[in-house]
Write a protein that holds these residues in place. Structure first.
Motif, PDB file in Angstrom:
ATOM      1  N   GLU A 260       0.009  -6.148   7.980  1.00 53.33           N
ATOM      2  CA  GLU A 260       0.019  -4.589   7.921  1.00 53.33           C
ATOM      3  C   GLU A 260      -1.008  -3.969   8.172  1.00 53.33           C
ATOM      4  OE1 GLU A 260       0.837  -2.680   4.248  1.00 53.33           O
ATOM      5  OE2 GLU A 260       0.906  -4.549   3.235  1.00 53.33           O
ATOM      6  N   ARG A 261      -1.284  -2.540   8.219  1.00 56.19           N
ATOM      7  CA  ARG A 261      -2.405  -1.930   8.265  1.00 56.19           C
ATOM      8  C   ARG A 261      -3.103  -2.108   6.964  1.00 56.19           C
ATOM      9  NH1 ARG A 261      -2.376   4.572   7.875  1.00 56.19           N
ATOM     10  NH2 ARG A 261      -1.148   4.055   9.840  1.00 56.19           N
ATOM     11  N   PRO A 262      -4.573  -2.537   7.207  1.00 57.91           N
ATOM     12  CA  PRO A 262      -5.025  -2.356   5.816  1.00 57.91           C
ATOM     13  C   PRO A 262      -5.128  -1.343   4.855  1.00 57.91           C
ATOM     14  CG  PRO A 262      -6.843  -3.230   7.530  1.00 57.91           C
ATOM     15  CD  PRO A 262      -5.606  -2.687   8.159  1.00 57.91           C
ATOM     16  N   ARG A 263      -4.830  -1.822   3.394  1.00 56.31           N
ATOM     17  CA  ARG A 263      -4.640  -0.626   2.577  1.00 56.31           C
ATOM     18  C   ARG A 263      -5.994  -0.280   2.034  1.00 56.31           C
ATOM     19  NH1 ARG A 263       0.406  -2.471  -1.171  1.00 56.31           N
ATOM     20  NH2 ARG A 263       1.611  -3.447   0.589  1.00 56.31           N
ATOM     21  N   ILE A 264      -6.728   0.671   2.635  1.00 56.62           N
ATOM     22  CA  ILE A 264      -8.200   0.906   2.195  1.00 56.62           C
ATOM     23  C   ILE A 264      -8.363   1.440   0.736  1.00 56.62           C
ATOM     24  CG2 ILE A 264      -9.891   2.583   2.413  1.00 56.62           C
ATOM     25  CD1 ILE A 264      -9.735   2.236   5.251  1.00 56.62           C
ATOM     26  N   ALA A 265      -7.265   2.176   0.342  1.00 58.04           N
ATOM     27  CA  ALA A 265      -7.610   2.915  -0.827  1.00 58.04           C
ATOM     28  C   ALA A 265      -7.210   1.721  -2.157  1.00 58.04           C
ATOM     29  CB  ALA A 265      -6.125   3.909  -1.267  1.00 58.04           C
ATOM     30  N   LEU A 266      -6.492   0.855  -1.757  1.00 54.20           N
ATOM     31  CA  LEU A 266      -6.232  -0.293  -2.767  1.00 54.20           C
ATOM     32  C   LEU A 266      -7.460  -1.150  -2.655  1.00 54.20           C
ATOM     33  CD1 LEU A 266      -4.582  -1.647  -4.807  1.00 54.20           C
ATOM     34  CD2 LEU A 266      -3.462  -2.865  -3.135  1.00 54.20           C
ATOM     35  N   THR A 267      -7.879  -1.657  -1.718  1.00 60.92           N
ATOM     36  CA  THR A 267      -8.966  -2.627  -1.775  1.00 60.92           C
ATOM     37  C   THR A 267     -10.347  -1.741  -2.237  1.00 60.92           C
ATOM     38  OG1 THR A 267      -9.588  -1.815   0.740  1.00 60.92           O
ATOM     39  CG2 THR A 267      -8.413  -3.862   0.171  1.00 60.92           C
ATOM     40  N   GLN A 268     -10.264  -0.554  -1.975  1.00 60.79           N
ATOM     41  CA  GLN A 268     -11.718   0.316  -2.504  1.00 60.79           C
ATOM     42  C   GLN A 268     -11.649   0.258  -3.999  1.00 60.79           C
ATOM     43  OE1 GLN A 268     -12.032   3.761  -0.333  1.00 60.79           O
ATOM     44  NE2 GLN A 268     -13.181   2.799   1.298  1.00 60.79           N
ATOM     45  N   THR A 269     -10.413   0.534  -4.691  1.00 61.58           N
ATOM     46  CA  THR A 269     -10.061   0.634  -6.079  1.00 61.58           C
ATOM     47  C   THR A 269     -10.485  -0.704  -6.664  1.00 61.58           C
ATOM     48  OG1 THR A 269      -8.306   2.168  -5.477  1.00 61.58           O
ATOM     49  CG2 THR A 269      -8.454   1.446  -7.725  1.00 61.58           C
ATOM     50  N   PHE A 270     -10.052  -1.610  -6.009  1.00 60.52           N
ATOM     51  CA  PHE A 270     -10.371  -2.917  -6.469  1.00 60.52           C
ATOM     52  C   PHE A 270     -11.739  -3.277  -6.589  1.00 60.52           C
ATOM     53  CE2 PHE A 270     -10.862  -7.807  -5.773  1.00 60.52           C
ATOM     54  CZ  PHE A 270      -9.875  -8.183  -7.120  1.00 60.52           C
ATOM     55  N   SER A 271     -12.371  -3.022  -5.379  1.00 58.13           N
ATOM     56  CA  SER A 271     -13.876  -3.248  -5.467  1.00 58.13           C
ATOM     57  C   SER A 271     -14.544  -2.518  -6.756  1.00 58.13           C
ATOM     58  CB  SER A 271     -14.450  -2.815  -4.417  1.00 58.13           C
ATOM     59  OG  SER A 271     -13.938  -3.523  -3.255  1.00 58.13           O
ATOM     60  N   LYS A 272     -13.987  -1.337  -6.852  1.00 56.88           N
ATOM     61  CA  LYS A 272     -14.740  -0.474  -7.796  1.00 56.88           C
ATOM     62  C   LYS A 272     -14.534  -0.967  -9.127  1.00 56.88           C
ATOM     63  CE  LYS A 272     -15.110   4.351  -5.689  1.00 56.88           C
ATOM     64  NZ  LYS A 272     -13.663   4.814  -4.901  1.00 56.88           N
TER      65      LYS A 272
ATOM     66  N   CYS B  10       6.672   5.675  -2.747  1.00 52.08           N
ATOM     67  CA  CYS B  10       7.425   6.356  -1.943  1.00 52.08           C
ATOM     68  C   CYS B  10       7.811   5.722  -0.627  1.00 52.08           C
ATOM     69  CB  CYS B  10       6.692   7.681  -1.391  1.00 52.08           C
ATOM     70  SG  CYS B  10       7.496   8.395   0.037  1.00 52.08           S
ATOM     71  N   ALA B  11       8.892   5.965  -0.200  1.00 53.40           N
ATOM     72  CA  ALA B  11       9.176   5.239   1.491  1.00 53.40           C
ATOM     73  C   ALA B  11      10.041   6.018   2.114  1.00 53.40           C
ATOM     74  CB  ALA B  11      10.199   4.040   1.086  1.00 53.40           C
ATOM     75  N   VAL B  12       9.574   6.049   3.370  1.00 53.64           N
ATOM     76  CA  VAL B  12      10.469   7.128   4.284  1.00 53.64           C
ATOM     77  C   VAL B  12      11.291   6.407   5.462  1.00 53.64           C
ATOM     78  CG1 VAL B  12       8.857   8.841   3.833  1.00 53.64           C
ATOM     79  CG2 VAL B  12       8.362   7.485   5.903  1.00 53.64           C
ATOM     80  N   PHE B  13      12.309   6.687   5.894  1.00 57.51           N
ATOM     81  CA  PHE B  13      12.963   6.308   7.035  1.00 57.51           C
ATOM     82  C   PHE B  13      13.581   7.368   7.736  1.00 57.51           C
ATOM     83  CE2 PHE B  13      15.556   5.333   3.317  1.00 57.51           C
ATOM     84  CZ  PHE B  13      16.653   6.155   3.716  1.00 57.51           C
TER      85      PHE B  13
ATOM     86  N   ASP C  11       1.630   6.851   6.586  1.00 53.34           N
ATOM     87  CA  ASP C  11       0.971   8.184   6.741  1.00 53.34           C
ATOM     88  C   ASP C  11       1.573   9.245   5.755  1.00 53.34           C
ATOM     89  OD1 ASP C  11      -1.145   7.004   7.882  1.00 53.34           O
ATOM     90  OD2 ASP C  11      -0.120   7.265   9.827  1.00 53.34           O
ATOM     91  N   ILE C  12       3.006   9.251   6.222  1.00 56.34           N
ATOM     92  CA  ILE C  12       3.671  10.220   5.441  1.00 56.34           C
ATOM     93  C   ILE C  12       3.771   9.975   3.959  1.00 56.34           C
ATOM     94  CG2 ILE C  12       5.959  11.304   5.226  1.00 56.34           C
ATOM     95  CD1 ILE C  12       6.347  10.664   8.384  1.00 56.34           C
ATOM     96  N   GLU C  13       3.993   8.616   3.533  1.00 59.33           N
ATOM     97  CA  GLU C  13       3.974   8.134   2.313  1.00 59.33           C
ATOM     98  C   GLU C  13       2.789   8.186   1.476  1.00 59.33           C
ATOM     99  OE1 GLU C  13       7.411   4.797   3.583  1.00 59.33           O
ATOM    100  OE2 GLU C  13       5.249   4.241   3.131  1.00 59.33           O
ATOM    101  N   THR C  14       1.853   8.191   2.283  1.00 59.76           N
ATOM    102  CA  THR C  14       0.448   8.476   1.394  1.00 59.76           C
ATOM    103  C   THR C  14       0.369  10.060   0.862  1.00 59.76           C
ATOM    104  OG1 THR C  14      -0.639   6.848   2.715  1.00 59.76           O
ATOM    105  CG2 THR C  14      -2.051   8.315   1.605  1.00 59.76           C
ATOM    106  N   SER C  15       0.858  11.013   1.957  1.00 62.95           N
ATOM    107  CA  SER C  15       0.857  12.109   1.402  1.00 62.95           C
ATOM    108  C   SER C  15       1.801  12.667   0.448  1.00 62.95           C
ATOM    109  CB  SER C  15       1.150  13.112   2.834  1.00 62.95           C
ATOM    110  OG  SER C  15       0.279  12.987   3.666  1.00 62.95           O
ATOM    111  N   VAL C  16       2.939  12.220   0.611  1.00 56.01           N
ATOM    112  CA  VAL C  16       3.774  12.557  -0.608  1.00 56.01           C
ATOM    113  C   VAL C  16       3.503  11.741  -2.085  1.00 56.01           C
ATOM    114  CG1 VAL C  16       6.327  11.614  -1.226  1.00 56.01           C
ATOM    115  CG2 VAL C  16       5.764  12.317   1.070  1.00 56.01           C
ATOM    116  N   ILE C  17       3.020  10.498  -2.009  1.00 57.55           N
ATOM    117  CA  ILE C  17       2.385  10.251  -3.355  1.00 57.55           C
ATOM    118  C   ILE C  17       1.355  11.072  -3.996  1.00 57.55           C
ATOM    119  CG2 ILE C  17       1.109   8.127  -4.297  1.00 57.55           C
ATOM    120  CD1 ILE C  17       2.811   6.350  -2.444  1.00 57.55           C
ATOM    121  N   ARG C  18       0.522  11.483  -3.188  1.00 55.08           N
ATOM    122  CA  ARG C  18      -0.585  12.548  -3.424  1.00 55.08           C
ATOM    123  C   ARG C  18      -0.099  13.654  -4.043  1.00 55.08           C
ATOM    124  NH1 ARG C  18      -3.581  11.988   1.165  1.00 55.08           N
ATOM    125  NH2 ARG C  18      -2.618  14.220   1.605  1.00 55.08           N
TER     126      ARG C  18
END
Length: 1586
Positions: free
Chosen positions: A1299-1311, A1503-1506, A1488-1495
């Motif tokens: 899938e598309r890399p989950r930047i937020a997760l990898t950055q949190t992990f690194s931090k 969140c999941a959309v279909f 992209d929609i899910e990221t907005s919703v979770i925020r």
């Protein structure tokens, strides 16, 4: 003529349809008038009247759909019983002074009822809320889910037998109800086996006919579901509801998909023979959820507004649609107005030079005369303050404040300092003493509310005001000080946002008598500040309005003249004495004229709403100052009192007379109390604002003023700021009363609200501005706002100032009517501008209240405000629901409110929310704190119990749907790129190097045999358990020996080429049996074992893979073998149909006779089965060639040698996880430390501890593992450091993903793990898919992964537009790792199959020796997917054979250099094509929609959309209390509108863990969709947005 029209007007309000009213014959009207008279004089009963009236009108009234005429008459009983038609001959008997019938205020209620009756029955699906089945006891309590939407006029169902056409259960009689009841008892909504997809590709299902009896229907569970569906949808011909929106081809494939169990979440049936109803397009429908959605679609299908003009908008100019002004809208036509002057201020002899001088005069000359009487909660007078007492006590306080308070020998206060006055509403006496004490000491009082808790509504803003005024001292009473919240030290707590205050008790022992020679300075009124009055703005910020001594004096003078106050009059005051009219009349002007004030506290009004009337009677008060609410309350309670007389009143000042609905209170009050001596002309509405003080007031009758005026204005005209006195559309009118004449000595004009303050025309509504010596002078400490409000210079149309004096804006919207009377139609605070039209919050409240007002909600507890969503104001209505109102009733009421507002104001309501009783934030003296309510709404802290959102009707400014342009052909594409100097997007990994020693082996099993001889004791595998200790190991020889035993067991039993399913937990057994199969010439298929606690969902998947892969044998452990044949398993699958099952736990030590040698390396080596995120089970064929090539690429990229160690925390069943776990170690000889991800559930630090312990340089994990570490260890890094966990050894940590890399997760992990030495450059991702399990992998050499920011709006149009970090609509994308050696990648256009240029979005195609050779089966869709594995470009290089990954992405050449010295090409994956949502002609990625919703809210965990039939469905997991569930609906809708320009169709709130996730941590959105449609999610709340 006039007589005729008014008759017409009234009859029309009483009759259902305007057309009918006008055509009644004269004799019928005559008879009606006689009937009215008989009723009013009591000669006929109400019932008889209705019957006769109904008979008379019957021939003339057409049936309004489904609403019985008697119902309509019903709603008008109150009206008609009082109304004698003005045209009738008996009119003389009426008293001369009753008000003109035409302006009756109950007109509004009738207008609303008529508007509702006009509505056709529009079906709205009712939101569903979770209810525990066991709680319900009677059938009544469980109304069938859909009756709610049977009609808008639910009431009529109970009152009147309905016409056959509108009964909800057409053709069924009523068996549906009991059938539904059975269902409730069973406790399951539909049978769980009735899964939402029918597995027969072509099988249409059975549809029941009308003749089926219910008994037969209940025969089996599937039929129950069907019947259920039949009963709950109103169908005309008993076929399924036609699908109105046309499905895309993809959704019709949905029918043929296999049932795949999800890894967690909903239970799945695995049964081919369930009859499921299908809609016209073959989408199976079998639950009430889907019938509701269908209903919703039918509702939405009716075009609401005229369709927008279609024109092409350039991709990047995604302008929102700007509403074009309607050319026919009304425009002002009158003259430009001129300023209006009040009468001059009369010169009064002996008028005191200032307010303190007046106090001194009365305190010394009339010390005994009463000044103020305070009452207790029983209405008994507690204390009467005389003028003498007021004078001496204020002096004492003034002396004490100036001389007895000091800090460090400096006086604490000097004249001019600000002092807070904190007095409860029931202690006017102490307040008055404190206020005048401050005036005498030349201090500036700032009266504020008593803070009750540390978080009062708006209390923080009050603190801000005190801070900005530099207040250091607060005055209060002893009782009040004791009641304030205290800190631990016993001192008064510091309230949130407040400065540090000293509290001084004014009735305590510290107040001392001044010495004989001390006298307070009594000066003439100057322009210095006298007091500061607080005011809360629309946004909730609190301002302090400064009033000078001279303005205070001038205002008292003007009020005295306008109200004709005389010395020693008695006045009752119900208002808050701290501010506005209560302060002006009850504290200031009263002292000027030595009047006696009877102050009635709010707490007493709550207990006894009649108290003010009783006091008027007892004290023979001449004047009363009230609000319309007080009049309304006293009406509700007046029945108990007979002996009350209001004949002493000469003025009843209605302080909020400017509020449009005060008129109904005035009329109703007069109707009742005229009999008790109240004269109609004493009602004096007034208009005022904190800034301008009193603006206008109706003079008492003795002043010889013109009679009061009223206006019936068209709401439509008002929304365009135009005054039109009468309209054709009689329903939407606003009746307003005048607020009298301008104040003496004032100059008033009306200016445009926005922009330059031009004078309005005479028929135009604007903001009233006042110029006089008696207005406030500034907002304290806010010079900019002060200039705007207090120093406005109105100009004529030619731009010339109308006066050299500055004007103050009053924030009142109105106009000047005939006879120079001022009319107010609203306030700036309540102004809502929706697509260019203005609406007033108070008017909307009035309309909502006219809909069955007292039944479901509390009258005074409705808040209306607007919020800005998608560049326009949206109207929100929040009301408090009565505790006894049922869901159904409330929903009914809500849908009617929406229709009434739509009909009368021609504006849609965006959101209507009902909250439990007493939960809205209260303003200090009752009423709702609007700005705080709005704040809570936006923060998601209102906790409503019912919500109805209508974005579909309100949001009319969405961007145009994208029109697909005809595609540019592939040739022109290439030419275009060449002309633009862009290269064609293609890239490849480095060349596969020369053969090394073990590369001479074509088969992986040969490599193992060779290693077993060459390095027998070299350790290959190490498996860790949850404690972190080694559970098992295997060297080359051990693995070879174990594989031989397996082969020996298989060779006699199976033929070469047979498929064998390996069902093992992660461990060495799995690896050994895999090689054993290869040794025996069988084809292994690795399968994840079923979860013993969750067989129902996990076992069907195992069964399915075994069946689909055509495995003839299952190899497994004894424990799993027992499980497969257990009783529990039999409940989930048919255990008799398993193929042969062998357990490999105790195989005899036998060598296999001979090893199988495949004739060619193109032969099948193994099958790799995986469930895609769209829920499709796909197995790919891996040949021996591909297997070796894959291992070689990974070896080169990661530099793997026998001396290396790598740690793997992945599932070993498919994709790259399988290759790393089972193949790579054998091929490259490195040692693999294997950490089963399941073990992390009991020990989250297992993987990282192992990495640290073995000093691993290269490690692999999945997103689920990374998430477990960030969530589970985020707060424990300290503890890990103490256990010596050190991650500085890690050079590269790769997340295996498809899938598309989950930047937020990898950055949190690194931090998080930076503290443990993890290098920020170490974390990267890999990318693989079904056609090629490893396309990219960061590896150990080469440049670091890059991140780019792309414009999300362009992405929707399949364009890549790079933007700067942090720019609006930017989306960060991280490169998915380096392309593997031997792999070539190109980006192709999905439609034309032509190559695309650099940085263009297209499908990623891949060519490499380790591509899979094809799908083993995609369950009956082989033909459809043939081109996935061998496809060619339509232009350019048409020879190379590519595989299509099914993922969208783009290539971009970077400035970095590769190991080879070339410029590095980065591959960015955007998302899977199968997952994308096509909406409004654009392509959206769910993530992209899910990221907005979770925020959007802190309690949204996932969140999941279909989409379902073109509706966007958003499912959110609520991590918090269930009362927050409904807060999410509006926030989710807002954020998706704002950021994605999409309207959410359905919001489903579920418990955490309901959204199914696969082993790679990817959401299974299609399973979720199936679960939702099959009603298996057990949602907390489902909201259907209208």
């Amino acid at each position: 003529m006039a007589e005729r029209t008014s008759t017409g007007f009234l009859t029309m309000m009483l009759e259902p349809t305007p057309a009918v009213a006008m055509t009644l014959p004269a004799e019928v009207r005559e008879k009606l008038a006689e009937l009215e008279l008989e009723l009013s004089e009591g000669d006929i009963t109400q019932k008889g009247y209705e019957k006769k009236r109904g008979k008379l009108l019957a021939p003339y009234i057409p049936q309004i759909q489904g609403v019985d005429p008697s119902l309509q008459i019903d709603n008008r009983i109150q009206a008609s019983s009082q109304a004698v038609l003005p045209g009738s001959k008996h009119n003389k008997s009426r008293a001369a002074n009753t008000r003109d019938e035409r302006f009756r205020s109950d007109l509004h209620t009738e207008a609303v009822q008529a508007a509702l009756a006009k509505y056709k029955e529009r079906k709205m699906p009712m939101p569903s809320k979770r209810r525990s089945v066991l709680v319900q006891s009677s059938v009544e309590a469980c109304t069938p889910p859909d009756t709610s939407s049977a009609s808008e006029d639910e009431g009529s169902l109970r009152r009147q037998g309905r016409l056959a056409t509108s009964t909800p259960y057409q053709g069924h009689g009523h068996p549906a109800v009991e059938h539904w009841f059975n269902r409730v008892i069973q406790g399951s909504s539909t049978s769980s086996s009735a899964s939402s997809t029918s597995s027969h590709p072509g099988g249409r299902s059975v549809t029941t006919t009308n003749t089926t009896s219910h008994a037969a229907l209940n025969a089996n569970a599937a039929a129950t579901a069907l019947a259920d569906f039949m009963a709950h949808t109103q169908l005309d011909n008993h076929s399924a509801p036609p699908d109105v929106t046309g499905l895309s081809e993809r959704s019709s494939l949905h029918t043929e998909r296999p049932q795949v169990a999800s890894v967690r979440g909903v239970s799945r049936g695995y049964n081919h023979h369930i009859s499921v109803m299908e809609t016209a397009d073959g989408v199976p429908v079998n639950s009430r959820v889907s019938s509701k959605i269908q209903q919703l679609l039918n509702t939405l299908k009716r075009p609401k507004r005229p369709p927008l003009r279609e024109f092409f908008v350039d991709d990047f100019e995604e302008l929102l649609d700007v509403q074009q002004p309607d050319p026919n809208q009304p425009k002002p036509e009158g003259q430009h107005m001129s300023a209006l002057e009040g009468e001059p201020l009369a010169v009064v002899n002996n008028w005191p030079p200032s307010l303190p001088a007046a106090l001194q005069r009365w305190g010394t000359t009339q010390p005994k005369s009463p000044c103020l009487t305070g009452l207790d909660n029983a209405g008994k007078p507690v204390y009467t303050l005389t003028y003498g007492k007021l004078w001496t006590r204020s002096q004492k306080l003034a002396y004490t404040l100036l001389n007895k308070l000091s800090t460090r020998n400096e006086p604490l206060l000097v004249p001019g300092d600000r002092v807070a006055l904190v007095f409860p509403n029931n202690d006017p006496v102490m307040f008055m003493v404190a206020f005048y004490g401050c005036l005498l000491a030349e201090l500036v009082p700032v009266p504020i509310e008593v803070p009750l808790t540390r978080k009062d509504a708006g209390s923080q803003q009050i603190g801000f005001l005190l801070g900005s005024c530099g207040v250091t001292l607060a005055l209060t009473t002893d009782a009040c000080q004791k009641g304030l919240p205290k800190a631990q030290t016993g001192e008064v707590a510091t309230f949130k946002g407040w400065p540090r205050l000293l509290w001084f008790v004014t009735d305590g022992k510290h107040v001392v008598k001044p010495p004989k020679d001390w006298h307070p300075p009594i000066r003439e009124a100057s322009n210095d500040i006298a007091y500061i009055e607080y005011k809360t703005s629309k946004e909730g910020s609190t301002m302090g309005i400064t009033v000078s001594h001279s303005a205070m004096l001038a205002h008292c003078h003007a009020l005295t003249q306008a109200c004709g106050y005389t010395e020693a009059e008695t006045i009752t005051n119900v208002l808050d004495f701290k501010r506005e009219a209560g302060l002006w009349h009850g504290v200031l002007t009263s002292v000027m004229n030595r009047m006696h004030v009877i102050s009635i506290p709010y707490s007493l009004m709550k207990v006894n709403p009649l108290s003010w009337i009783q006091k008027v009677h007892t004290y023979k008060a001449r004047v009363a100052v009230v609000k319309s609410r007080d009049m309304h309350w006293s009406l509700l309670a007046q029945r108990d009192q007979r002996d009350i007389s209001l004949s002493s009143l000469r003025m009843l000042i209605v302080a909020d007379g400017a509020n449009p609905w005060s008129i109904s209170s005035c009329d109703a009050f007069l109707n009742v109390f005229q009999a008790r001596g109240l004269r109609p002309e004493v009602i004096c509405p007034c208009a005022s604002s904190s800034e301008a003080m009193t603006v206008a007031i109706r003079r008492p009758p003795e002043m010889g003023v013109p009679p009061p005026g009223k206006a019936v204005l068209s709401m439509g005209g008002l929304s365009h700021s135009v005054i039109r006195v009468d309209t054709e559309e009689k329903l939407s009118v606003l009746t307003v009363q005048d607020v009298g004449q301008v104040m003496p000595g004032a100059l008033v004009c009306v200016v445009r609200v926005e922009g330059t303050p031009y004078l309005c025309q005479t028929d135009e509504v604007g903001e009233i501005c006042v110029s006089s010596g008696s207005t406030g002078i500034a907002y304290y400490g806010l010079p900019g706002m002060t200039k705007n409000i207090f120093e406005t210079i109105p100009v004529t149309s030619s731009g010339i100032p109308i006066s050299d004096r500055p004007f103050t804006r009053t924030s009142l919207l109105g106009f000047v009517g005939p006879d120079s009377l001022v009319f107010v139609v609203g306030k700036m605070d309540g102004l809502m501008v929706v697509s260019g039209r203005r609406h007033n919050a108070d008017d909307v409240v009035a309309t909502a209240l006219a809909v069955e007002p007292m039944k479901f909600v509390y009258r005074g507890r409705i808040a209306v405000f607007s919020v800005s969503v998608l560049h326009d104001e949206r109207i929100i209505v929040v009301a408090e629901q009565r505790p006894d109102a049922s869901e159904e009733d409330s929903f009914q009421w809500m849908s009617r409110v929406l229709q009434a507002i739509d009909s009368i104001h021609q504006v849609g309501v965006y959101c209507l929310a009902l909250v439990p009783a007493n939960t809205l934030p209260k303003a200090p003296l009752g009423g709702i704190h609007i700005s705080e309510t709005k704040q809570r709404f936006l923060e998601g802290a209102l906790h409503p119990c019912n919500v109805l959102m209508c974005p579909h009707t309100c949001v009319t400014n969405l961007p145009k749907p994208r029109q697909k342009q005809p595609e540019v052909g592939p040739a022109s594409m290439i030419v275009g790129n060449l002309v633009a100097g862009k290269r064609i997007a293609q890239a490849c990994g480095r060349d596969v190097a020369q053969l090394e020693d073990n590369d001479q082996f074509l088969y992986i099993q040969d490599v193992l045999q060779w290693r077993a001889q060459a390095t027998p004791d070299h350790p290959l595998f190490l498996v860790l358990n949850a404690k972190g200790t080694v559970a098992s190991t295997a060297s080359c020889l051990q693995l070879h020996k174990r594989a031989e035993r397996v082969a020996a067991a298989l060779i006699g039993r199976l033929n070469t080429g047979d498929h064998v399913a390996l069902v093992y937990p992660p461990g060495i057994d799995l690896i050994a049996t895999f090689y054993g199969c290869l040794y025996a010439g069988c084809v292994p298929v690795t399968v994840r074992p079923p979860h013993p606690q969750n067989l129902a969902t996990t076992l069907p998947t195992v069964k399915m893979i075994v069946e689909v892969s055509k495995s003839v044998c299952i190899l497994t452990t004894q424990a799993i073998m027992k499980l497969l044949k257990s009783k529990e398993a039999a409940a989930a699958v048919d255990v008799k149909s398993w193929p042969m099952v062998l357990d490999t736990d105790d195989l005899p030590r036998k060598k296999s006779p001979q090893m199988y040698k495949p004739p060619t390396p193109e032969m099948l080596a193994y099958l790799d089965f995986s469930v895609s995120t769209t829920g499709i089970l796909a197995g790919v064929k891996m040949s021996h060639t591909a297997t070796s090539a894959l291992c070689r690429s990974i070896k080169l990229q990661c530099e793997l040698y026998p001396s290396r160690q790598i740690a793997i925390c992945l599932d070993p069943y498919c994709g790259l996880g399988f290759a790393l776990w089972c193949l790579c170690s054998v091929y490259s000889g490195h040692q693999s430390i294997l950490v089963p991800p399941l073990e992390l559930e009991s020990n989250a630090s297992l993987w990282l501890a192992a990495v640290s312990q073995y000093k691993v340089r290269v490690t692999f994990c999945s997103y689920s593992v990374m998430e477990m570490c960030t969530k589970g260890l985020g707060s424990q890094t300290e503890a890990l450091r103490l256990r010596n966990v050190n991650l500085s050894c890690v050079r590269t940590c790769m997340v295996v993903a498809e899938e598309r890399p989950r930047i937020a997760l990898t950055q949190t992990f690194s931090k998080i793990f930076k503290d443990l030495g993890l290098s920020p450059r170490a974390v990267s991702t890999t990318f693989g898919c079904r056609v090629n399990v490893a396309i990219c992998l960061q590896g150990t050499a080469g440049p670091d992964p890059t991140t780019v920011y792309v414009d999300m709006r362009a992405l929707r149009h399949d364009r890549v537009r790079l933007v700067e970090r942090g720019s609006p609509h930017s989306l960060p994308l991280m490169e998915s790792g380096k392309i593997l050696p031997g792999v070539k990648v190109i980006i192709a256009n999905t439609e034309t199959k032509g190559p695309l240029g650099d940085s263009h979005l297209g499908e990623i195609w891949v060519s490499s020796p380790h591509n899979a050779t094809g799908y083993y089966t995609v369950y009956g869709e082989e033909a459809l997917h043939a081109d996935h594995f061998n496809t060619k470009l339509s232009f350019g290089d048409t020879q190379t054979v590519w595989a299509r990954t099914g993922y969208l992405g783009f290539l971009r050449r970077t400035d970095l250099t590769d190991a080879s010295g070339e410029r590095h090409d980065a591959l960015y994956v955007v998302g899977s094509l199968d997952e994308t949502l096509e909406l409004r002609g654009m392509r959206y990625h769910p993530i992209d929609i899910e990221t907005s919703v979770i925020r959007s809210h802190k309690s949204i965990a996932e969140c999941a959309v279909f989409t379902w039939t073109n509706l966007l469905v958003v499912v959110v997991e609520l991590e918090g209390s269930e009362q927050e569930a409904l807060d999410l609906v509006a926030l989710v809708t807002n954020v998706v509108l704002e950021e994605h320009y999409l309207i959410v169709g359905v919001v489903v709130v579920v418990d955490p863990g309901v959204i199914p996730i696969n082993s790679r941590g990817e959401k299974q959105r299609m399973h979720l969709r199936d679960g939702f449609l099959a009603d298996q999610l057990d949602p907390i709340y489902v909201a259907y947005n209208m």
